[in-house]
Each structure stands twice: as structure tokens, then as C-alpha cells.
Design a protein around this motif. Structure first.
Motif, PDB file in Angstrom:
ATOM      1  N   GLU A  86       0.826  -1.206   0.000  1.00 32.07           N
ATOM      2  CA  GLU A  86       0.000   0.000   0.000  1.00 32.07           C
ATOM      3  C   GLU A  86       0.859   1.254   0.000  1.00 32.07           C
ATOM      4  O   GLU A  86       0.521   2.255  -0.635  1.00 32.07           O
ATOM      5  CB  GLU A  86      -0.944  -0.002   1.208  1.00 32.07           C
ATOM      6  N   PHE A  90       0.935   4.047  -2.930  1.00 32.21           N
ATOM      7  CA  PHE A  90       0.746   5.464  -2.626  1.00 32.21           C
ATOM      8  C   PHE A  90       1.780   6.312  -3.379  1.00 32.21           C
ATOM      9  O   PHE A  90       1.455   7.369  -3.920  1.00 32.21           O
ATOM     10  CB  PHE A  90       0.867   5.690  -1.121  1.00 32.21           C
ATOM     11  N   GLU A 215      -5.941   9.335   1.960  1.00 34.48           N
ATOM     12  CA  GLU A 215      -5.269   8.037   1.869  1.00 34.48           C
ATOM     13  C   GLU A 215      -4.054   7.988   2.787  1.00 34.48           C
ATOM     14  O   GLU A 215      -3.772   6.958   3.417  1.00 34.48           O
ATOM     15  CB  GLU A 215      -4.857   7.765   0.422  1.00 34.48           C
ATOM     16  N   ASN A 218      -5.173   7.343   6.225  1.00 26.57           N
ATOM     17  CA  ASN A 218      -5.517   5.927   6.376  1.00 26.57           C
ATOM     18  C   ASN A 218      -4.266   5.075   6.559  1.00 26.57           C
ATOM     19  O   ASN A 218      -4.247   4.138   7.372  1.00 26.57           O
ATOM     20  CB  ASN A 218      -6.303   5.442   5.155  1.00 26.57           C
TER      21      ASN A 218
END
Length: 248
Positions: A86, A90, A215, A218
Motif C-alpha cells: 500500500e 501510494f 489516503e 488511512n
């Protein structure tokens, strides 16, 4: 705002530089994710390894785990295996957004293809950033990752922007010079066109900024969650305590 400043601001907003230093999580040791799903925590000459079947090895010695410990290891392995990709994703999104801004400038000036050198510089920066996440074919999150983003990564960014200066100036100058030579633009029209570009870029920056900040938050929340679960895991399996990864 100059074209260079617009792109620089966009990159800062959408890259890790804008948020990682604000995330209160430390990465204590290098953690590797292999292609077959193994998780390795490396500390000097010591090593913790969780294989694809959830077996745990400390310096080559397998730990005998209870069912409760196995379930906790499985959950932790899944968290780490999801989190590292992730972070890489990103970074990809940030670079793609930066190229999107450049494409917007190209379209607005009707200069398609004129900014390929600029895009190349951005892609080179993205490649350099992504290489920090790999050791051979294995993914890695290096110790002090969040601190490094605010120091080493920022330095790399500044070098990239310096090297991009000439490419950006040449692209804009050549495109506009050609239009003025062909009588397509006068100076007043040029000013208005650039003002219109600024409005469009700011709109895109606002959109991307909101999305990327959400994001990023998160990702930070996920890291904090893993850190909390890791504390509980170390209480459940004391042999893992010398191999911390995420901490707050």
C-alpha cells in the motif's frame, strides 16, 4: 505561480513528504516482504522470519507456538503483507498525479509532447523513490522510514526539481515562442492563457490533495493499528520482543 512552482507544490502535496513526518509511528528495524509471502525482520546479525505457512523462526530456530499464538502471527503477517504494498502504491499514485498536472499544462497550451523531458524527470524521481522499497525482488520498509521521508527523500526531491528546471523552462519557452512566431498568440493572450492554466491546475491540486491526504491518513492509522497489535503480539510471544517493527 510559475509552472515550476505549480508542479513542485503538487509533488509535495501528493508525495510522502507532505504527511510522513506528521505520522507518530517509528519503524524500528528493516522489515522485508518476500515474493512468496515471508516476513523478515532484520536487526544487525539477528533475524526474525515468518514463513508463508506462519511458522516463526528466530535466527534459524523455529518457535513452538500455541494455537492462540499462531492466530496472532497470522493476523500480524497479513497486516504487514498488506501494508508495505500500500505504501508503494501510494508513491505510484503521487507520481501519476504529478504527470497528470504536466499533461494539463500541455493540453492547456496545446503543446502535446512538448513536456516529455519534464515527465521523464518526474518518472526518474518516482523510480528512485520506488527503489527504496526493494531489496532485489523483495519489498522492504526500512527502519526510520517516516523520518527518512522528511530528510533523505526531501533532498532527492530538491535535486530532482533543480535538474528539472532546464527541461521545464525549455518546454514552456519553445512551445510559446512557436505560437507567438506563428501569430497564434500575443502577449496579452499569453497572460490570459497562463492564468487559465493556473486555475485548472489549482482545481486538480485541490482534488488530488484531498484524495491523497485522506489516503495518507488511512496509511498512518493502519501503521498505528499494526503498532498496537505488535505490542500485544510481543506480550503473547516474548521471544519476538527484540525484533520490533512498528512503534508509537
Amino acid at each position: 505561480m510559475s509552472a515550476k512552482k505549480m508542479i513542485a507544490t503538487a509533488l509535495l502535496i501528493i508525495s510522502g513528504n507532505a504527511w510522513a513526518s506528521m505520522c507518530p509511528v517509528n519503524v524500528e528495524n528493516d522489515v522485508l516482504l518476500t515474493q512468496n509471502g515471508e516476513v523478515k525482520v532484520e536487526k544487525a546479525q539477528d533475524k526474525l522470519r515468518i514463513d508463508q505457512d506462519g511458522r516463526v523462526f528466530v535466527n534459524g530456530r523455529e518457535l513452538q507456538l500455541t494455537q492462540k499464538q499462531k492466530e496472532a502471527i497470522e493476523r500480524y503477517q497479513q497486516q504487514v503483507s498488506t501494508y508495505i504494498p500500500e505504501i508503494v502504491d501510494f508513491t505510484d499514485k503521487g507520481i501519476a498525479a504529478a504527470n497528470d498536472f504536466v499533461s494539463e499544462i500541455e493540453t492547456s497550451f496545446d503543446a502535446k509532447g512538448s513536456f516529455e523531458g519534464v515527465k521523464t524527470k518526474i518518472d526518474e524521481y518516482g523510480h528512485t523513490a520506488k527503489q527504496k522499497f526493494y531489496q532485489g525482488k523483495d519489498m522492504v520498509l526500512e527502519h526510520d522510514f517516516f523520518k527518512e521521508v522528511d530528510t533523505t527523500w526531501k533532498q532527492d526531491f530538491e535535486v530532482m526539481m533543480q535538474s528539472m528546471d532546464k527541461e521545464l523552462f525549455a518546454s514552456v519557452f519553445n512551445s510559446l515562442s512557436l505560437k507567438m512566431q506563428e501569430g497564434e498568440l500575443n502577449f496579452t493572450e499569453l497572460q490570459q492563457q497562463f492564468a487559465d492554466v493556473q486555475v485548472k491546475i489549482k482545481e486538480k491540486m485541490k482534488q488530488h490533495s484531498t484524495e491523497m491526504k485522506d489516503e495518507a491518513q488511512n496509511l498512518c492509522d493502519s501503521a498505528k493499528g499494526i503498532a498496537q497489535d505488535e505490542q500485544q503480539l510481543h506480550q503473547l510471544i516474548p521471544e519476538l520482543q527484540p525484533y520490533p517493527v512498528f512503534s508509537i
